[in-house]
Design a protein around this motif. Structure first.
Motif, PDB file in Angstrom:
ATOM      1  N   ARG A 292      -8.083 -10.139  67.199  1.00  0.00           N
ATOM      2  CA  ARG A 292      -8.142 -11.591  67.439  1.00  0.00           C
ATOM      3  C   ARG A 292      -9.317 -12.270  66.730  1.00  0.00           C
ATOM      4  N   ARG A 293      -9.711 -11.728  65.592  1.00  0.00           N
ATOM      5  CA  ARG A 293     -10.753 -12.344  64.769  1.00  0.00           C
ATOM      6  C   ARG A 293     -10.215 -12.532  63.360  1.00  0.00           C
ATOM      7  N   PRO A 294     -10.672 -13.548  62.653  1.00  0.00           N
ATOM      8  CA  PRO A 294     -10.169 -13.810  61.303  1.00  0.00           C
ATOM      9  C   PRO A 294     -10.522 -12.699  60.318  1.00  0.00           C
ATOM     10  N   LEU A 295      -9.875 -12.762  59.181  1.00  0.00           N
ATOM     11  CA  LEU A 295     -10.135 -11.850  58.063  1.00  0.00           C
ATOM     12  C   LEU A 295     -10.849 -12.638  56.973  1.00  0.00           C
ATOM     13  N   VAL A 296     -12.137 -12.397  56.827  1.00  0.00           N
ATOM     14  CA  VAL A 296     -12.955 -13.161  55.888  1.00  0.00           C
ATOM     15  C   VAL A 296     -13.814 -12.181  55.096  1.00  0.00           C
ATOM     16  N   GLY A 297     -13.902 -12.385  53.788  1.00  0.00           N
ATOM     17  CA  GLY A 297     -14.814 -11.535  53.042  1.00  0.00           C
ATOM     18  C   GLY A 297     -14.429 -11.315  51.600  1.00  0.00           C
ATOM     19  N   CYS A 298     -15.174 -10.405  50.979  1.00  0.00           N
ATOM     20  CA  CYS A 298     -15.078 -10.135  49.555  1.00  0.00           C
ATOM     21  C   CYS A 298     -14.289  -8.855  49.305  1.00  0.00           C
ATOM     22  N   HIS A 299     -13.546  -8.833  48.213  1.00  0.00           N
ATOM     23  CA  HIS A 299     -12.822  -7.626  47.816  1.00  0.00           C
ATOM     24  C   HIS A 299     -13.824  -6.496  47.552  1.00  0.00           C
ATOM     25  N   HIS A 300     -13.434  -5.284  47.913  1.00  0.00           N
ATOM     26  CA  HIS A 300     -14.371  -4.159  47.800  1.00  0.00           C
ATOM     27  C   HIS A 300     -14.712  -3.808  46.353  1.00  0.00           C
ATOM     28  N   HIS A 301     -13.877  -4.195  45.412  1.00  0.00           N
ATOM     29  CA  HIS A 301     -14.136  -3.862  44.010  1.00  0.00           C
ATOM     30  C   HIS A 301     -14.365  -5.119  43.153  1.00  0.00           C
ATOM     31  N   PHE A 302     -13.485  -6.111  43.300  1.00  0.00           N
ATOM     32  CA  PHE A 302     -13.598  -7.344  42.506  1.00  0.00           C
ATOM     33  C   PHE A 302     -14.467  -8.348  43.260  1.00  0.00           C
ATOM     34  N   LYS A 303     -15.692  -8.508  42.800  1.00  0.00           N
ATOM     35  CA  LYS A 303     -16.676  -9.268  43.572  1.00  0.00           C
ATOM     36  C   LYS A 303     -16.531 -10.783  43.437  1.00  0.00           C
ATOM     37  N   ASN A 304     -15.532 -11.240  42.689  1.00  0.00           N
ATOM     38  CA  ASN A 304     -15.281 -12.682  42.636  1.00  0.00           C
ATOM     39  C   ASN A 304     -13.948 -13.044  43.306  1.00  0.00           C
ATOM     40  N   MET A 305     -13.428 -12.114  44.110  1.00  0.00           N
ATOM     41  CA  MET A 305     -12.205 -12.359  44.882  1.00  0.00           C
ATOM     42  C   MET A 305     -12.520 -12.317  46.372  1.00  0.00           C
ATOM     43  N   TYR A 306     -12.031 -13.341  47.092  1.00  0.00           N
ATOM     44  CA  TYR A 306     -12.322 -13.450  48.521  1.00  0.00           C
ATOM     45  C   TYR A 306     -11.052 -13.762  49.307  1.00  0.00           C
ATOM     46  N   VAL A 307     -11.107 -13.463  50.594  1.00  0.00           N
ATOM     47  CA  VAL A 307      -9.984 -13.735  51.488  1.00  0.00           C
ATOM     48  C   VAL A 307     -10.456 -14.599  52.652  1.00  0.00           C
ATOM     49  N   LEU A 308      -9.595 -15.523  53.078  1.00  0.00           N
ATOM     50  CA  LEU A 308      -9.836 -16.382  54.248  1.00  0.00           C
ATOM     51  C   LEU A 308      -8.502 -16.473  54.978  1.00  0.00           C
ATOM     52  N   ASN A 309      -8.337 -15.674  55.998  1.00  0.00           N
ATOM     53  CA  ASN A 309      -7.010 -15.512  56.593  1.00  0.00           C
ATOM     54  C   ASN A 309      -7.138 -15.094  58.055  1.00  0.00           C
ATOM     55  N   GLY A 310      -5.992 -14.887  58.683  1.00  0.00           N
ATOM     56  CA  GLY A 310      -5.972 -14.372  60.050  1.00  0.00           C
ATOM     57  C   GLY A 310      -6.469 -15.338  61.104  1.00  0.00           C
ATOM     58  N   LEU A 311      -6.209 -16.639  60.920  1.00  0.00           N
ATOM     59  CA  LEU A 311      -6.698 -17.619  61.899  1.00  0.00           C
ATOM     60  C   LEU A 311      -5.929 -17.580  63.214  1.00  0.00           C
ATOM     61  N   GLY A 312      -4.760 -16.935  63.223  1.00  0.00           N
ATOM     62  CA  GLY A 312      -4.031 -16.732  64.475  1.00  0.00           C
ATOM     63  C   GLY A 312      -3.482 -18.010  65.067  1.00  0.00           C
ATOM     64  N   THR A 313      -3.596 -18.127  66.383  1.00  0.00           N
ATOM     65  CA  THR A 313      -2.991 -19.253  67.102  1.00  0.00           C
ATOM     66  C   THR A 313      -3.941 -20.433  67.285  1.00  0.00           C
ATOM     67  N   ARG A 314      -5.185 -20.291  66.859  1.00  0.00           N
ATOM     68  CA  ARG A 314      -6.165 -21.360  67.071  1.00  0.00           C
ATOM     69  C   ARG A 314      -6.779 -21.827  65.748  1.00  0.00           C
ATOM     70  N   GLY A 315      -5.920 -21.951  64.744  1.00  0.00           N
ATOM     71  CA  GLY A 315      -6.391 -22.285  63.410  1.00  0.00           C
ATOM     72  C   GLY A 315      -7.093 -23.621  63.312  1.00  0.00           C
ATOM     73  N   VAL A 316      -6.667 -24.611  64.103  1.00  0.00           N
ATOM     74  CA  VAL A 316      -7.308 -25.930  63.996  1.00  0.00           C
ATOM     75  C   VAL A 316      -8.768 -25.868  64.422  1.00  0.00           C
ATOM     76  N   MET A 317      -9.086 -24.953  65.339  1.00  0.00           N
ATOM     77  CA  MET A 317     -10.468 -24.815  65.790  1.00  0.00           C
ATOM     78  C   MET A 317     -11.282 -23.929  64.858  1.00  0.00           C
ATOM     79  N   ILE A 318     -10.737 -22.785  64.524  1.00  0.00           N
ATOM     80  CA  ILE A 318     -11.539 -21.762  63.850  1.00  0.00           C
ATOM     81  C   ILE A 318     -11.615 -21.952  62.340  1.00  0.00           C
ATOM     82  N   GLY A 319     -10.637 -22.653  61.749  1.00  0.00           N
ATOM     83  CA  GLY A 319     -10.599 -22.808  60.297  1.00  0.00           C
ATOM     84  C   GLY A 319     -11.882 -23.369  59.701  1.00  0.00           C
TER      85      GLY A 319
END
Length: 348
Positions: A292-319
Protein backbone atom coordinates in the motif's frame (compact mmCIF):
# COMPACT_ATOMS: atom_id res chain seq x y z
CA UNK A 1 13.79 18.37 -29.92
CA UNK A 2 15.67 18.78 -26.63
CA UNK A 3 13.84 18.90 -23.31
CA UNK A 4 14.66 18.37 -19.67
CA UNK A 5 12.06 15.63 -19.16
CA UNK A 6 9.93 13.11 -21.02
CA UNK A 7 6.85 12.04 -19.03
CA UNK A 8 4.95 8.89 -19.95
CA UNK A 9 1.37 9.02 -18.65
CA UNK A 10 -1.01 11.89 -17.93
CA UNK A 11 -3.05 10.63 -14.99
CA UNK A 12 -2.84 11.89 -11.43
CA UNK A 13 0.84 10.93 -11.05
CA UNK A 14 1.91 12.43 -14.36
CA UNK A 15 0.01 15.68 -13.83
CA UNK A 16 1.44 16.15 -10.33
CA UNK A 17 4.95 15.68 -11.67
CA UNK A 18 4.35 18.01 -14.61
CA UNK A 19 3.35 20.69 -12.11
CA UNK A 20 6.64 20.22 -10.26
CA UNK A 21 8.44 20.76 -13.56
CA UNK A 22 6.41 23.86 -14.41
CA UNK A 23 7.05 25.34 -10.98
CA UNK A 24 10.80 24.97 -11.53
CA UNK A 25 10.84 26.14 -15.18
CA UNK A 26 11.82 22.75 -16.58
CA UNK A 27 10.97 21.89 -20.19
CA UNK A 28 9.06 18.67 -20.83
CA UNK A 29 6.81 16.69 -23.13
CA UNK A 30 4.15 14.13 -22.21
CA UNK A 31 3.13 10.93 -23.98
CA UNK A 32 -0.39 9.65 -23.26
CA UNK A 33 -2.71 7.58 -25.44
CA UNK A 34 -5.67 7.45 -22.98
CA UNK A 35 -5.27 3.67 -22.67
CA UNK A 36 -5.22 3.79 -18.85
CA UNK A 37 -8.52 4.85 -17.31
CA UNK A 38 -7.98 4.54 -13.56
CA UNK A 39 -7.67 8.31 -13.07
CA UNK A 40 -10.58 9.31 -15.29
CA UNK A 41 -13.00 6.86 -13.63
CA UNK A 42 -11.83 7.55 -10.06
CA UNK A 43 -14.29 8.65 -7.41
CA UNK A 44 -11.79 11.34 -6.51
CA UNK A 45 -12.40 11.43 -2.76
CA UNK A 46 -9.78 12.82 -0.44
CA UNK A 47 -10.33 11.46 3.03
CA UNK A 48 -7.57 11.18 5.66
CA UNK A 49 -9.19 8.27 7.49
CA UNK A 50 -9.47 4.56 6.69
CA UNK A 51 -13.15 4.19 7.57
CA UNK A 52 -13.15 0.42 7.60
CA UNK A 53 -10.80 0.34 10.58
CA UNK A 54 -10.96 3.95 11.89
CA UNK A 55 -7.24 4.46 11.36
CA UNK A 56 -5.22 7.29 9.85
CA UNK A 57 -4.17 7.17 6.21
CA UNK A 58 -0.37 7.07 5.86
CA UNK A 59 1.05 10.61 5.90
CA UNK A 60 -2.45 12.03 5.44
CA UNK A 61 -1.72 15.45 6.89
CA UNK A 62 1.43 15.91 4.82
CA UNK A 63 -0.36 14.71 1.70
CA UNK A 64 -3.27 17.13 2.08
CA UNK A 65 -0.90 20.03 2.75
CA UNK A 66 0.64 19.41 -0.68
CA UNK A 67 -2.45 18.32 -2.60
CA UNK A 68 -5.11 20.92 -1.81
CA UNK A 69 -3.03 24.01 -2.72
CA UNK A 70 -2.02 22.28 -5.97
CA UNK A 71 -5.63 21.64 -7.00
CA UNK A 72 -6.53 25.22 -6.11
CA UNK A 73 -3.70 26.43 -8.35
CA UNK A 74 -4.84 24.12 -11.15
CA UNK A 75 -8.40 25.45 -10.87
CA UNK A 76 -7.10 28.95 -11.54
CA UNK A 77 -4.69 27.82 -14.25
CA UNK A 78 -7.21 25.70 -16.16
CA UNK A 79 -10.33 27.76 -15.45
CA UNK A 80 -12.33 24.80 -14.09
CA UNK A 81 -13.84 23.72 -10.79
CA UNK A 82 -11.98 20.73 -9.35
CA UNK A 83 -12.25 20.73 -5.55
CA UNK A 84 -15.72 20.21 -4.11
CA UNK A 85 -15.76 20.30 -0.30
CA UNK A 86 -17.96 17.48 0.99
CA UNK A 87 -18.28 16.02 4.47
CA UNK A 88 -18.06 12.25 4.73
CA UNK A 89 -20.65 10.59 6.97
CA UNK A 90 -19.77 7.09 8.14
CA UNK A 91 -22.94 5.16 8.85
CA UNK A 92 -22.72 3.19 12.12
CA UNK A 93 -24.14 -0.32 12.15
CA UNK A 94 -23.97 -0.88 15.92
CA UNK A 95 -23.26 0.67 19.30
CA UNK A 96 -19.90 -1.06 19.19
CA UNK A 97 -18.97 0.89 16.07
CA UNK A 98 -20.00 4.09 17.81
CA UNK A 99 -17.68 3.26 20.70
CA UNK A 100 -14.82 2.41 18.33
CA UNK A 101 -15.34 5.81 16.69
CA UNK A 102 -15.17 7.65 20.02
CA UNK A 103 -12.00 5.79 20.93
CA UNK A 104 -10.40 6.61 17.58
CA UNK A 105 -11.39 10.30 17.80
CA UNK A 106 -9.18 10.65 20.89
CA UNK A 107 -6.07 9.43 19.11
CA UNK A 108 -3.52 12.14 18.18
CA UNK A 109 -3.44 11.35 14.44
CA UNK A 110 -7.23 11.25 14.15
CA UNK A 111 -8.59 13.83 16.60
CA UNK A 112 -8.57 16.67 14.05
CA UNK A 113 -10.42 14.58 11.47
CA UNK A 114 -13.06 12.64 13.43
CA UNK A 115 -15.89 14.67 14.91
CA UNK A 116 -16.73 13.39 18.43
CA UNK A 117 -20.44 14.03 17.88
CA UNK A 118 -22.95 11.43 16.70
CA UNK A 119 -24.94 12.90 13.83
CA UNK A 120 -28.58 12.06 13.31
CA UNK A 121 -29.99 12.71 9.84
CA UNK A 122 -33.72 12.53 9.34
CA UNK A 123 -33.78 11.25 5.78
CA UNK A 124 -36.54 8.72 5.29
CA UNK A 125 -34.56 6.99 2.54
CA UNK A 126 -31.53 6.26 4.76
CA UNK A 127 -32.02 3.90 7.67
CA UNK A 128 -29.37 4.76 10.26
CA UNK A 129 -30.65 4.03 13.80
CA UNK A 130 -27.14 4.34 15.23
CA UNK A 131 -26.41 7.61 13.41
CA UNK A 132 -23.28 8.76 11.62
CA UNK A 133 -19.77 9.88 12.39
CA UNK A 134 -18.49 12.89 10.43
CA UNK A 135 -15.03 13.00 8.91
CA UNK A 136 -13.68 16.56 8.72
CA UNK A 137 -11.51 18.12 6.02
CA UNK A 138 -12.82 15.92 3.22
CA UNK A 139 -13.94 16.51 -0.35
CA UNK A 140 -13.86 15.33 -3.93
CA UNK A 141 -11.55 16.21 -6.80
CA UNK A 142 -13.24 16.06 -10.20
CA UNK A 143 -10.49 13.90 -11.67
CA UNK A 144 -12.04 13.46 -15.09
CA UNK A 145 -12.33 17.23 -15.57
CA UNK A 146 -8.75 17.62 -14.31
CA UNK A 147 -7.30 15.08 -16.76
CA UNK A 148 -9.28 16.31 -19.77
CA UNK A 149 -8.51 19.97 -19.03
CA UNK A 150 -4.84 19.36 -18.31
CA UNK A 151 -4.33 17.38 -21.51
CA UNK A 152 -5.93 20.22 -23.46
CA UNK A 153 -3.58 22.66 -21.74
CA UNK A 154 -0.58 20.49 -22.69
CA UNK A 155 -1.82 20.09 -26.26
CA UNK A 156 -2.36 23.82 -26.67
CA UNK A 157 1.23 24.38 -25.51
CA UNK A 158 2.72 21.72 -27.82
CA UNK A 159 3.71 19.49 -24.92
CA UNK A 160 1.42 16.51 -25.49
CA UNK A 161 1.90 13.55 -27.83
CA UNK A 162 -1.38 11.64 -27.97
CA UNK A 163 0.10 8.35 -29.07
CA UNK A 164 1.18 5.02 -27.66
CA UNK A 165 4.67 4.97 -26.21
CA UNK A 166 6.94 2.30 -27.69
CA UNK A 167 9.46 1.22 -25.06
CA UNK A 168 11.62 -0.51 -27.66
CA UNK A 169 12.62 2.86 -29.09
CA UNK A 170 14.03 4.21 -25.82
CA UNK A 171 17.81 4.58 -25.75
CA UNK A 172 19.81 5.71 -22.75
CA UNK A 173 23.33 7.10 -22.70
CA UNK A 174 25.27 8.37 -19.71
CA UNK A 175 24.10 11.89 -20.50
CA UNK A 176 20.71 11.70 -22.27
CA UNK A 177 17.58 9.66 -22.88
CA UNK A 178 16.63 9.40 -26.53
CA UNK A 179 13.18 8.62 -27.88
CA UNK A 180 12.44 9.01 -31.58
CA UNK A 181 13.50 12.60 -32.32
CA UNK A 182 13.46 13.75 -28.68
CA UNK A 183 16.49 14.07 -26.44
CA UNK A 184 15.92 14.52 -22.70
CA UNK A 185 17.94 14.63 -19.52
CA UNK A 186 15.47 12.32 -17.78
CA UNK A 187 12.42 10.17 -18.44
CA UNK A 188 9.71 9.54 -15.83
CA UNK A 189 7.28 6.67 -16.29
CA UNK A 190 3.87 7.36 -14.72
CA UNK A 191 1.67 5.07 -16.80
CA UNK A 192 -0.27 3.32 -14.03
CA UNK A 193 -1.11 -0.32 -14.69
CA UNK A 194 0.40 0.15 -18.16
CA UNK A 195 3.73 -0.48 -16.46
CA UNK A 196 3.23 -4.15 -17.30
CA UNK A 197 4.42 -3.29 -20.85
CA UNK A 198 7.39 -1.27 -19.60
CA UNK A 199 10.54 -3.37 -20.08
CA UNK A 200 12.48 -1.15 -17.68
CA UNK A 201 10.14 -1.37 -14.69
CA UNK A 202 7.75 -4.30 -15.23
CA UNK A 203 9.67 -6.30 -12.62
CA UNK A 204 8.15 -4.16 -9.87
CA UNK A 205 5.31 -5.76 -7.88
CA UNK A 206 2.46 -3.57 -9.08
CA UNK A 207 -0.88 -5.34 -8.60
CA UNK A 208 -3.65 -4.27 -11.00
CA UNK A 209 -6.97 -3.93 -9.17
CA UNK A 210 -9.99 -3.34 -11.37
CA UNK A 211 -12.65 -1.04 -10.01
CA UNK A 212 -16.13 -0.26 -11.28
CA UNK A 213 -18.47 2.62 -10.44
CA UNK A 214 -22.09 3.42 -11.19
CA UNK A 215 -23.72 6.81 -11.54
CA UNK A 216 -27.35 6.94 -10.49
CA UNK A 217 -30.12 9.52 -10.78
CA UNK A 218 -32.06 9.74 -7.49
CA UNK A 219 -34.18 12.93 -7.35
CA UNK A 220 -35.79 12.06 -4.00
CA UNK A 221 -32.58 11.43 -2.04
CA UNK A 222 -31.32 15.01 -1.62
CA UNK A 223 -28.09 14.55 0.36
CA UNK A 224 -25.11 16.90 0.34
CA UNK A 225 -22.59 14.59 1.96
CA UNK A 226 -20.67 11.44 1.06
CA UNK A 227 -22.51 8.46 2.55
CA UNK A 228 -20.15 5.67 3.58
CA UNK A 229 -21.21 2.23 4.70
CA UNK A 230 -20.35 -1.04 3.05
CA UNK A 231 -20.08 1.01 -0.15
CA UNK A 232 -20.11 4.74 -0.75
CA UNK A 233 -22.38 7.31 -2.37
CA UNK A 234 -20.92 10.60 -3.62
CA UNK A 235 -23.27 13.46 -4.56
CA UNK A 236 -22.72 15.16 -7.91
CA UNK A 237 -24.97 17.79 -9.49
CA UNK A 238 -28.56 17.47 -10.71
CA UNK A 239 -29.52 14.66 -8.30
CA UNK A 240 -26.82 12.33 -9.57
CA UNK A 241 -24.57 10.22 -7.34
CA UNK A 242 -21.50 8.01 -7.80
CA UNK A 243 -21.87 4.53 -6.30
CA UNK A 244 -18.71 2.60 -5.47
CA UNK A 245 -16.70 0.64 -5.52
CA UNK A 246 -15.61 -2.84 -6.52
CA UNK A 247 -12.23 -4.61 -6.40
CA UNK A 248 -11.28 -7.36 -8.83
CA UNK A 249 -7.74 -8.76 -8.99
CA UNK A 250 -8.54 -11.45 -11.57
CA UNK A 251 -10.25 -9.56 -14.38
CA UNK A 252 -7.93 -6.69 -15.28
CA UNK A 253 -9.69 -5.62 -18.46
CA UNK A 254 -11.28 -2.18 -18.59
CA UNK A 255 -14.67 -3.56 -19.62
CA UNK A 256 -17.73 -3.06 -17.41
CA UNK A 257 -19.34 -6.23 -16.06
CA UNK A 258 -22.80 -7.32 -14.94
CA UNK A 259 -21.20 -8.99 -11.92
CA UNK A 260 -19.80 -5.69 -10.63
CA UNK A 261 -23.05 -3.88 -11.39
CA UNK A 262 -24.96 -6.42 -9.30
CA UNK A 263 -22.45 -6.03 -6.46
CA UNK A 264 -22.78 -2.24 -6.53
CA UNK A 265 -26.57 -2.39 -6.62
CA UNK A 266 -26.49 -4.69 -3.60
CA UNK A 267 -24.29 -2.20 -1.72
CA UNK A 268 -26.69 0.57 -2.73
CA UNK A 269 -29.75 -1.28 -1.43
CA UNK A 270 -28.07 -1.35 2.00
CA UNK A 271 -27.46 2.40 1.90
CA UNK A 272 -30.68 3.92 0.53
CA UNK A 273 -34.29 2.90 -0.09
CA UNK A 274 -35.51 5.49 -2.62
CA UNK A 275 -36.13 4.92 -6.32
CA UNK A 276 -33.20 5.52 -8.62
CA UNK A 277 -32.06 5.03 -12.20
CA UNK A 278 -28.59 3.86 -13.28
CA UNK A 279 -27.34 6.39 -15.84
CA UNK A 280 -23.68 5.39 -16.22
CA UNK A 281 -21.30 2.51 -15.52
CA UNK A 282 -17.50 2.78 -15.83
CA UNK A 283 -14.45 0.63 -15.14
CA UNK A 284 -10.73 1.23 -14.71
CA UNK A 285 -7.69 -0.60 -13.38
CA UNK A 286 -6.02 0.88 -10.30
CA UNK A 287 -2.24 0.57 -9.91
CA UNK A 288 -1.93 -0.89 -6.40
CA UNK A 289 1.03 -2.30 -4.49
CA UNK A 290 1.01 -5.10 -1.93
CA UNK A 291 2.37 -2.89 0.87
CA UNK A 292 0.00 0.00 0.00
CA UNK A 293 2.87 2.39 -0.76
CA UNK A 294 3.73 3.99 -4.11
CA UNK A 295 6.51 2.87 -6.43
CA UNK A 296 8.96 5.75 -6.76
CA UNK A 297 12.60 5.77 -7.73
CA UNK A 298 15.44 5.33 -10.16
CA UNK A 299 16.17 2.40 -12.46
CA UNK A 300 18.91 0.18 -11.05
CA UNK A 301 21.05 0.50 -14.18
CA UNK A 302 19.84 3.49 -16.24
CA UNK A 303 20.32 6.43 -13.92
CA UNK A 304 18.25 8.85 -16.00
CA UNK A 305 15.10 6.68 -15.91
CA UNK A 306 12.58 7.02 -13.09
CA UNK A 307 9.21 5.60 -12.09
CA UNK A 308 6.24 7.30 -10.37
CA UNK A 309 3.48 4.76 -9.98
CA UNK A 310 1.39 2.66 -7.62
CA UNK A 311 -0.78 5.46 -6.22
CA UNK A 312 -3.56 2.95 -5.54
CA UNK A 313 -6.98 4.13 -4.42
CA UNK A 314 -5.90 7.48 -2.95
CA UNK A 315 -4.13 9.04 -5.91
CA UNK A 316 -5.65 12.50 -5.47
CA UNK A 317 -4.04 12.75 -2.04
CA UNK A 318 -0.72 11.00 -2.51
CA UNK A 319 0.16 12.08 -6.07
CA UNK A 320 1.40 15.62 -5.31
CA UNK A 321 3.27 14.43 -2.20
CA UNK A 322 5.33 11.77 -3.98
CA UNK A 323 5.77 13.87 -7.14
CA UNK A 324 7.56 16.52 -5.10
CA UNK A 325 9.74 13.88 -3.47
CA UNK A 326 10.73 12.45 -6.84
CA UNK A 327 11.55 15.88 -8.27
CA UNK A 328 13.75 16.72 -5.28
CA UNK A 329 15.45 13.34 -5.59
CA UNK A 330 16.28 13.84 -9.27
CA UNK A 331 17.28 17.50 -9.16
CA UNK A 332 18.85 17.85 -5.71
CA UNK A 333 19.78 14.32 -4.73
CA UNK A 334 17.36 14.35 -1.80
CA UNK A 335 16.88 10.75 -0.62
CA UNK A 336 13.39 9.30 -1.11
CA UNK A 337 11.51 8.04 1.91
CA UNK A 338 12.37 4.37 2.27
CA UNK A 339 8.67 3.46 2.39
CA UNK A 340 8.11 4.62 -1.20
CA UNK A 341 11.53 3.91 -2.74
CA UNK A 342 11.48 0.98 -5.17
CA UNK A 343 14.76 -0.15 -3.59
CA UNK A 344 12.64 -1.75 -0.87
CA UNK A 345 11.79 -4.46 -3.41
CA UNK A 346 14.97 -4.51 -5.43
CA UNK A 347 17.12 -5.00 -2.33
CA UNK A 348 14.84 -7.62 -0.80
Amino acid sequence: MEVDYIIVGCGLAGIAFCEQLRAHNKSFVVFDDSSQQSSTVAGGLYNPVVLKRFTSVWKSKEQLQKALPLYKKLENQLGVKLDVKLPVYRKFSSLEEQNDWFTASDEPLLSEYLSPKIIKKNNKYIQAPFGFGEVLGTGRIDVKTLVVSYKKYLFDNDRLFEQAFDYEFVKSTSERVLYENISASYIVFAEGSGISKNRFFNHLPLVPAKGELLTIYAPDLNIDFVLKGNGFLIPLENHEYIVGATYDWDDTTQQITNKAKAELLDKLQHLISCNFEVVNHVAGVRPTVKDRRPLVGCHHHFKNMYVLNGLGTRGVMIGPYVAEQLFNCIEYGTPLEKEIDIKRFENA
